[in-house]
Scaffold this motif. Sequence first.
Motif, PDB file in Angstrom:
ATOM      1  N   LYS A  81      -4.033  27.853   5.539  1.00 55.79           N
ATOM      2  CA  LYS A  81      -3.248  28.728   4.345  1.00 55.79           C
ATOM      3  C   LYS A  81      -1.663  29.280   5.383  1.00 55.79           C
ATOM      4  O   LYS A  81      -0.854  28.846   4.926  1.00 55.79           O
ATOM      5  N   THR A  82      -2.231  29.582   6.520  1.00 53.98           N
ATOM      6  CA  THR A  82      -0.943  30.167   7.143  1.00 53.98           C
ATOM      7  C   THR A  82       0.130  28.939   7.714  1.00 53.98           C
ATOM      8  O   THR A  82       1.175  29.077   7.609  1.00 53.98           O
TER       9      THR A  82
ATOM     10  N   ASN B 178       2.238  27.580   4.738  1.00 56.59           N
ATOM     11  CA  ASN B 178       3.192  28.414   4.745  1.00 56.59           C
ATOM     12  C   ASN B 178       4.441  28.339   5.849  1.00 56.59           C
ATOM     13  O   ASN B 178       5.611  28.341   5.708  1.00 56.59           O
TER      14      ASN B 178
ATOM     15  N   GLY C  29      -5.011  27.037   0.379  1.00 59.22           N
ATOM     16  CA  GLY C  29      -3.392  27.293   0.453  1.00 59.22           C
ATOM     17  C   GLY C  29      -2.556  25.986  -0.292  1.00 59.22           C
ATOM     18  O   GLY C  29      -1.589  26.169  -0.498  1.00 59.22           O
TER      19      GLY C  29
END
Length: 153
Positions: free
Chosen positions: A4-5, A8, A36
């Motif tokens: 997910k990080t 981003n 994500g």
Amino acid sequence: MEMKTRINLELRNRAPEELTQLVLDNCRCVNGEIEGLNDTFKKLEFLSMINVELSSLARLPNLNKLRKQNLKNLKSLDLFNCEITTLEDYRESIFELLQQITYLDGFDQEDNEAPDSGAEDDEDGEEEDEEEDEAGPPEGYEEEEEEKRGGGR
């Protein structure tokens, strides 16, 4: 880094709708699932997820623009522990989709097991060694006989 990080970071202040390529190689997935990535990635054409240790594709969104990667050299595919294996007739479907593969989960289309030449050689070698051990004198026998004759070392 978690998936997910990483997503981003890969966006780099762009909206998911604008992204056409996404590389998530070597990031961690939570519980073996995609996290994500969602249906807002409408233009995504290329997705790479090498070494992310996925165990499920249940959360893979519908990515209509995603292009089929060329897997022309793929000959053997193992899908053990993947949810797809629970679907009815999944083997037939995979062999139809990926016509270049010879073996799926260690077996060909006719359910013949894939040859494992390394294992066969090892088994033969072990059997021969065992036979030689049985035919020859027990370990330490020659030394004991020598000591009995008084010629100890």
